[in-house]
Design an enzyme around this catalytic site. Structure first.
Site, PDB file in Angstrom:
ATOM      1  N   ASP A 484       0.832  -1.212   0.000  1.00 54.22           N
ATOM      2  CA  ASP A 484       0.000   0.000   0.000  1.00 54.22           C
ATOM      3  C   ASP A 484       0.865   1.261   0.000  1.00 54.22           C
ATOM      4  O   ASP A 484       2.066   1.220   0.308  1.00 54.22           O
ATOM      5  CB  ASP A 484      -0.932  -0.007   1.214  1.00 54.22           C
ATOM      6  CG  ASP A 484      -2.285   0.618   0.911  1.00 54.22           C
ATOM      7  OD1 ASP A 484      -2.373   1.418  -0.038  1.00 54.22           O
ATOM      8  OD2 ASP A 484      -3.253   0.312   1.634  1.00 54.22           O
ATOM      9  N   ASP A 550     -10.434   1.769  -3.616  1.00 50.66           N
ATOM     10  CA  ASP A 550     -10.944   1.459  -2.278  1.00 50.66           C
ATOM     11  C   ASP A 550     -12.462   1.424  -2.251  1.00 50.66           C
ATOM     12  O   ASP A 550     -13.054   0.983  -1.259  1.00 50.66           O
ATOM     13  CB  ASP A 550     -10.460   2.517  -1.276  1.00 50.66           C
ATOM     14  CG  ASP A 550      -9.053   2.243  -0.773  1.00 50.66           C
ATOM     15  OD1 ASP A 550      -8.543   1.130  -0.990  1.00 50.66           O
ATOM     16  OD2 ASP A 550      -8.458   3.160  -0.172  1.00 50.66           O
TER      17      ASP A 550
END
Length: 750
Positions: A484, A550
């Site tokens: 990430d 997301d």
């Protein structure tokens, strides 16, 4: 001329123009795509043909006399005809595409070609060679050397990059930018780019290409939500299936730009390059080995095709060539724990979740953020990459025990990292505050998500991060890393060097990924950056998957995934079935829509299955079983998108490589002016073949999701048989379904 029976063709030809200018033409052809590069005299070459193969490439030598511009009033004695790197020495009056200086003084170059090498090189050591052109040019007066590399890849992509050398033996050379480009035909007067923000990535936008410059850039250390994944040009109104499309992409994970530019006296250019901060790249004086120290630009990839789909297919084929193992071992259905538990981790909860996931067919289990020391929220812990023993005590309820249990259940085990970031509230920051990038000793950049950027250009910080990941991969037998990147990289100066360091930071990230995969064969890496902010061919040389967004709301995902597919093939696109209402938007949707929207990519689950009723678990398990039946075709076929004129509907599909099968998804996003919906043509089918068209079993029941008042004649197991030509011209009537619903149907050649 070489002809390899459908493989690469290359050739080099010479003549003189009608004006007596010596000409040399280099021709490269592969996979139905041809590129011709013309050298007039000693000047830098021009790309004079980027399109369909030419029967007689030698005849392209006449293009100089056909296209060379006349001198006109009010200008210079030379009219601009942009070379591969236009400068003011060739009368280019647009944006500077080479920005270099010595001691703060601009250097103006007039390059002269010194050597031309036409050969073939492999992309990787185990690849077949592709046509490769290397042009060496220099400005001896200014002490600057240039090598231009151009390749026509087996996918039909054309890529180019440049190396810049300092030939001066006394003075440094500061490199502030080098932007390459492809020429556009005059009729390509509309530009398509993508924009967006967190939870709404890759939203398409169009605008005319007028005189001037259109630039889409990112200055946050990665491709941003708002930077364009690709920049496409074509006739106004070009679509997925019609009109010639030209698309460029910069294969780089740091700061960069894409641009379209037209000046009144020259053809339009479509290009891009890395954005460099002052002082970021400084080439030292030459020491007799000038070719050993250079600035190398990222690859600029150009694709051309009939419609956006064909242009995208070339990018897909290239990525598939880099990752051949993705399909041969099948893409495992993945469950990620983030939206299931967030930071509330424990052995009992995650072991139960893993067991339930395994029962419905999940094949990979990924533990997300929250497993490491001090990480009870997003306010602390980044950089302290050791297992938090308060949450995961040693023994039968440790993280090691969970990893072992996941493997016992027949699933792969994955773990979340954010290697490029550091929390001010962490032991590593307290011990090494100089490991955080900062503009000066007295302050840090603006925080994002309570974190700063770890300076991986610092060898000690790099070693700390690499060793932590390397040891945990070995300890837990990690199969998969979710990598990430949740913070913009701003004011990115390295305390070690005192210079801006985005370029070196990006190379360090590539280095960690490359070295981890070398030490741990079979390890897969997912590129995630607050969702889908870092998706590019630079990171995808190493990463095996991207987290598209997301936002797993399927209504939002319809276009996010559609426009991500302009670059990324389905098997590399993380598409998950989430909860309802969606955590990111609060929108409630049916399980059928959520599963159908995740079906065409690398399918996964982002949902607390422990809270899901058994009937929905059974339904989800049915979708997973169906995905496993179709994933080989989905992940080897060609992605297609319908050009439906109705903005309320979407038609997306995948057609098998041999054209014998296809799956199409019809989505009714919102209510429409058309009621019932208008027929939709099915792209990608063989017009000479007949196909049986019918719904997948899981979508047969329209009563739950539609309000048609009579049966749809072809919507039953027997379906209907039609010629591919008719399906591609007249199409087929989709069912009447409610807004925010989708169905999938099959086409099988008979």
């Amino acid at each position: 001329m070489e002809d390899h029976r459908g493989g690469p063709r290359t050739g080099s030809y010479q003549s003189k123009s009608n004006l007596g200018v010596p000409l040399r033409l280099v021709y490269m052809e592969q996979s139905g795509l041809a590129l011709a590069v013309l050298f007039p005299g000693k000047g830098l070459p021009r790309i004079v043909h980027w399109g369909d193969p030419v029967a007689d490439p030698q005849a392209l030598l006449g293009i100089y006399d056909a296209l060379a511009p006349q001198r006109v009033s009010g200008g210079l004695d030379l009219t601009a005809w942009p070379s591969i790197l236009p400068t003011q020495s060739e009368a280019w009056t647009g944006q500077r595409r080479l920005r270099i200086c010595r001691g703060g003084v601009e250097v103006f170059c007039c390059f002269q070609v010194e050597s031309v090498d036409l050969g073939a090189e492999p992309i990787r050591s185990d690849d077949s060679a592709v046509p490769t052109l290397k042009v060496r040019a220099c400005d001896r007066d200014q002490g600057v050397g240039l090598t231009w590399h151009c390749q026509v890849l087996s996918s039909g992509l054309v890529r180019q990059r440049a190396d810049l050398f300092n030939l001066d033996t006394v003075r440094d050379l500061d490199v502030n930018g080098l932007e390459l480009a492809f020429p556009l035909p005059a009729e390509a007067t509309e530009i398509l780019t993508t924009t967006g923000h967190h939870l709404r990535e890759r939203s398409p936008q169009r605008q005319p290409l007028t005189v001037g410059r259109l630039e889409r850039s990112s200055l946050v250390g990665r491709p941003d939500f708002d930077s364009s994944l690709v920049m496409c040009a074509g006739r106004p109104g070009f679509g997925f299936e019609h009109d010639e499309v030209y698309a460029v992409h910069l294969g780089w994970s740091g700061n960069g730009l894409l641009s379209a530019e037209r000046i009144p006296s020259a053809p339009a250019l479509l290009g891009g390059g890395e954005i460099l901060m002052a002082g970021e790249i400084v080439l030292p004086p030459a020491d007799g080995h000038s070719d050993k120290v250079a600035y190398s630009t990222p690859w600029l990839y150009g694709s051309r095709g009939k419609g956006l789909d064909q242009a995208a297919h070339r990018y897909h084929a290239f990525l598939r060539s880099l990752h051949p193992g993705l399909v041969s071992r099948s893409r495992p259905v993945t469950l990620n724990t983030w939206e299931a538990v967030y930071f509330d981790q424990s052995y009992d909860k995650l072991a139960a979740l893993a067991e339930r996931a395994a029962r419905i067919g999940v094949e990979r289990f990924v533990v997300d953020d929250g497993w490491f020391q001090g990480r009870r929220s997003d306010e602390a812990g980044l950089g302290d990459w050791s297992i938090d023993r308060q949450v995961w005590p040693e023994g039968p309820k440790s993280l090691e025990a969970l990893a072992a249990r996941v493997h016992q259940l027949g699933m792969e085990f994955g773990l979340w990292f954010e290697p490029e970031m550091i929390s001010p509230d962490s032991n590593v920051f307290r011990d090494h505050p100089d490991w955080a990038m900062s503009p000066g000793p007295s302050r840090l950049p603006v925080e994002g998500r309570n974190q700063q950027v770890m300076d991986l250009t610092n060898h000690d910080a790099y070693a700390h991060m690499f060793d932590a990941m390397d040891s945990l991969i070995a300890l837990l037998s990690i199969d998969y890393i979710k990598w990430d990147h949740n913070r913009y990289v701003t004011e990115a100066c390295s305390p070690r060097s005192g210079r801006p360091a985005v370029h070196a930071q990006t190379e360090a990230v590539y280095g960690i990924m490359r070295d981890l995969k070398t030490r741990h064969p079979g390890l897969e890496i997912e590129s995630c950056a607050s969702g889908g902010a870092r998706i590019d061919l630079g990171v995808l040389e190493y990463a095996d998957r991207v987290w598209v967004s997301d936002c797993v709301d399927p209504v939002e995902r319809a276009d996010i995934q559609r426009y991500t597919s302009l670059l990324v093939p389905p098997e590399m696109m993380g598409e998950h079935v989430g909860d309802s209402p969606a955590h990111s938007t609060g929108r409630a949707t049916s399980l059928g829509l959520r599963a159908a929207m995740a079906f065409f990519g690398h399918m996964g689950v982002e949902w607390d299955l422990l809270a899901v009723p058994q009937d929905q678990l059974n339904e989800l398990g049915g979708w997973i079983d169906l995905y496993k039946q179709w994933r080989h075709m989905l992940h080897t076929g060609q992605v297609v998108h319908g050009d439906a004129p109705d903005p309320a509907v979407r038609l997306d599909g995948v057609v098998s490589a041999d054209g014998s099968q296809a799956l199409y998804r019809f989505t009714q996003l919102t209510s429409s002016v058309n009621y019932p919906p208008q027929p939709l043509v099915l792209p990608g089918l063989d017009p000479k073949a007949d196909y049986r068209i019918g719904p997948l079993d899981v979508c047969c029941d329209l009563d739950r999701i539609g309000n048609g008042q009579s049966p749809l004649a072809w919507w039953h197991p027997q379906g209907v048989v039609l010629p591919g030509a008719a399906l591609g011209a007249q199409g087929i009537r989709p069912p009447v379904i409610h807004p925010a619903e989708a169905v999938i149907f099959e086409a099988s050649r008979i």
